[in-house]
Design an enzyme around this catalytic site. Sequence first.
Site, PDB file in Angstrom:
ATOM      1  N   GLU A  78      46.922 -58.020 -24.103  1.00 36.55           N
ATOM      2  CA  GLU A  78      47.448 -56.659 -24.169  1.00 36.55           C
ATOM      3  C   GLU A  78      47.627 -56.178 -25.609  1.00 36.55           C
ATOM      4  OE1 GLU A  78      50.362 -55.897 -21.099  1.00 36.55           O
ATOM      5  OE2 GLU A  78      51.528 -54.675 -22.489  1.00 36.55           O
ATOM      6  N   ASP A  79      48.060 -57.069 -26.473  1.00 33.60           N
ATOM      7  CA  ASP A  79      48.505 -56.641 -27.803  1.00 33.60           C
ATOM      8  C   ASP A  79      47.670 -57.118 -28.983  1.00 33.60           C
ATOM      9  OD1 ASP A  79      50.612 -55.329 -26.583  1.00 33.60           O
ATOM     10  OD2 ASP A  79      51.978 -57.030 -26.760  1.00 33.60           O
TER      11      ASP A  79
END
Length: 483
Positions: A78-79
């Site tokens: 996600e990051d």
Amino acid sequence: MTPLDKNQLVEKFSAYAPHVDTALLIKAYDFSIKAHGDQARASGEEYFIHCRSVATSLVDWKMDLPTVCAGLLHDVLEDTPVTAAAMTAEFGEEITRLVSGVTKLEHFQYSSRDDVQAENWRKMLLATAQDIRVIIIKLADRLHNMQTLSYLTDEQQQRISHETISLYAPLAHRLGMFQLKGHLEDLAFQRLWPQEFKDLEAKVNAQLATREATLKKFKESVEKALAETQLPHRILSRSKSLYSIYGKMQRQAKPFEEIQDALGVRIITDNIADCYALLGTVHTQFKPVAGSFTDYISIPKMNLYQSLHTTVMGPDGELVEIQIRTEEMHRTSEYGIAAHWRYKIGEHAKDAHLEEKLNWLRQWIEWLQDLKSPREFLDSLKTDLDLHQVFIFTPAGEVKSLPAGSTPLDFAFTVHTAIGMACVGAQVNNKMVKLDYQLKSGDICKIITRKGSVPKKDWLMFVKTARARSKIRSYLREKGIVA
Ligand code: MN
């Protein structure tokens, strides 16, 4: 809980899974540090501390190696720029699938925040239906986010706390993770209603000394009675979360002083026969309150919970709730579904009945997936997770549990889809009621069906459960009555 570092994680993991190679755990640790680089949390701390915290909870719950690795890696997709393909190459498909399951949707073209929330839940639950460990990682993630909430804006704190109290905590409860549920609730309670939290905390603390003295005395008299049986046992006291007391005050519309909050003890023994034997001794020694006995050993709850429950009158007339269970039931009651994923020393097989026990969860997720509108999806999710269940009887005496506010139609679909589909009326306690009647615990509900009768569009206006809603909707859709 202080997040463990690499050596501590390996050490703690190996303590319960001594024969498992931890090379992958070390690799995941190093990989995640590197991937997150110099990213920081809102607190200003390095981002990786969050990943360590999640892994620490998972090791605390004695989860298996892929789950702990996925915990360390859970925010990488996600990051960070790392792709799923790159992760699969390094860690294989199982771990990557777990991480993908907790990863939020990347591009949303949805208009409102509700839509985004609904779609993310839908995606995560779908992954959970395939692998229950996804939700366990998500809960560990939510726990740490709740513990570090104070660094966010007020608006974010409120939003996240609402989601925690209305969705994550009830879900933890449904999965039998009671400890976690209480923890999440109190963290959210503190943010959402700070003044109420502080007041209640002060009142509970003020009573603590008296309650503990009474409890100590009661435990001693139980201990004396049980000692004669020579059955192995230990006695624990039980404490309630502040939010569960608050919920009781709200439901009964009474101030703290008027809430009858019985003292609680648990008696843990080694096998089922001893549970019943100890119950016999307890009832011989202390008068049970009529109607308070429930046997969740022979009829376990849906979330796998098992225990004998009884309320008795103590030596000074105080009411004490007693739960009697085996060590294994006790572990399940603390860790719920997570307990079934734990390594068992000297055993390779996981709980043989686990799949069967998880069927209700898969089935429920399937019904939810049928609800295409985000609003309908979120509402049904919340309703079905509502902890305040009502218990309704069939005319044959079989009991079904339904969310509070359920109607005879929800009941009909719970008994059997065909009965719901052909429902034309209902009797509650021998009286005819409308189909939108709100059932109360203890109601005996008889469904009247007519061959060839079909679901009506207006049923969607009042049914509560995802099961009923999804069945009605798919029929109406098939007939082209609704989109
Ligand atoms: Mn996270």
